[in-house]
Motif scaffolding. Structure first.
Motif, short mmCIF file in Angstrom:
data_model
loop_
_atom_site.label_atom_id
_atom_site.label_comp_id
_atom_site.label_asym_id
_atom_site.label_seq_id
_atom_site.Cartn_x
_atom_site.Cartn_y
_atom_site.Cartn_z
N ASN A 72 -6.28 -4.12 -4.93
CA ASN A 72 -4.89 -4.49 -4.66
C ASN A 72 -4.73 -5.43 -3.48
O ASN A 72 -3.82 -6.26 -3.45
N ASP A 73 -5.61 -5.30 -2.47
CA ASP A 73 -5.51 -6.18 -1.32
C ASP A 73 -5.75 -7.63 -1.73
O ASP A 73 -5.09 -8.55 -1.24
N LYS A 83 0.92 0.26 -2.71
CA LYS A 83 -0.51 0.43 -2.97
C LYS A 83 -0.81 1.39 -4.12
O LYS A 83 -1.98 1.63 -4.44
N SER A 121 -5.65 6.54 1.53
CA SER A 121 -5.54 5.11 1.27
C SER A 121 -4.74 4.36 2.33
O SER A 121 -4.94 3.17 2.54
#
Length: 233
Positions: free
Chosen positions: A77-78, A171, A186
């Protein structure tokens, strides 16, 4: 003062703002992909969104993930959040949903989606990626905390809580959080980094503190498995 003629109030309707958003997104896309013709925006973005968007999916990163090839999703996702096309895709998705809601005779929903589309269109024009937007928000929030340091610990913690709530939403994996503790793990590093310059700082069992905060999220029931919430009672 600009001599650009302002439309009459009765002309500032749904179709007007829809058109403005489309034109701005088209220009942004052309600036980011100078090798493309202007009309490619409709085929490469709007057409793809119309065909493959799932309106049940919310959150900017999750929306973009719908259109990321499977072999690239492994980057995480980053990586997705750093895409320069991210805000354009998110805005285009909300535009598509707004138009569909309007055609389905759901004006309130249509305007709600259009408001989100206009917001993300503004982010697109600014040239910020979602990752950069998040970092800028962190910086601005820390500045606000520094200015209001004398307002007590709870106010400072509230800013951190709200930051974490949004982070958990953004996220969230495509398949959802497997547990609340999964979400805590996370976002833990982000929380600690955020609080480095804040007062008071997260100390001691910060993961336990974050877990308690996440349990009180307004949308906790839709984010975390119900069975875990029941065990915590």
């Amino acid at each position: 003062m600009s001599n650009f003629p302002r439309p009459e109030r009765h002309e500032l309707g749904f179709e007007f703002f829809l058109k403005i958003a489309r034109l701005n997104l088209e220009k942004c896309y052309k600036n980011q992909t100078p090798e493309s013709e202007q009309c490619d925006f409709h085929w490469e973005v709007l057409n793809v969104v119309d065909l493959h968007d799932d309106p049940a999916i919310e959150g900017p990163v999750e929306i973009i993930s719908q259109f990321v090839p499977e072999e690239l999703k492994k980057n995480g996702n980053d990586w997705i959040a750093r895409s320069p096309h991210g805000p354009i895709i998110v805005s285009s998705t909300y535009l598509s949903r707004a138009l569909k809601a309007k055609n389905a005779a759901a004006p309130d929903t249509a305007w709600s989606y259009l408001a989100d589309a206009m917001y993300w269109c503004g982010i697109s024009v600014s040239g910020l990626s979602i990752d950069e937007l998040l970092k800028k928000t962190v910086v601005n929030t820390k500045k606000s905390l520094a200015k209001s340091g004398g307002k007590g610990k709870d106010g400072t913690y509230e800013a951190l809580r709200q930051y974490l709530f949004q982070l958990v939403r953004d996220k969230k994996p495509a398949s959802g959080w497997t547990s609340r503790s999964h979400a805590v793990r996370s976002v833990l590093k982000d929380a600690q980094s955020f609080s480095q310059e804040g007062t008071p700082k997260l100390v001691g069992k910060s993961s336990k503190t974050i877990d308690k905060w996440l349990a009180k999220m307004p949308d906790a029931a839709s984010l975390f498995p119900i069975r875990e919430r029941n065990r915590k009672k």
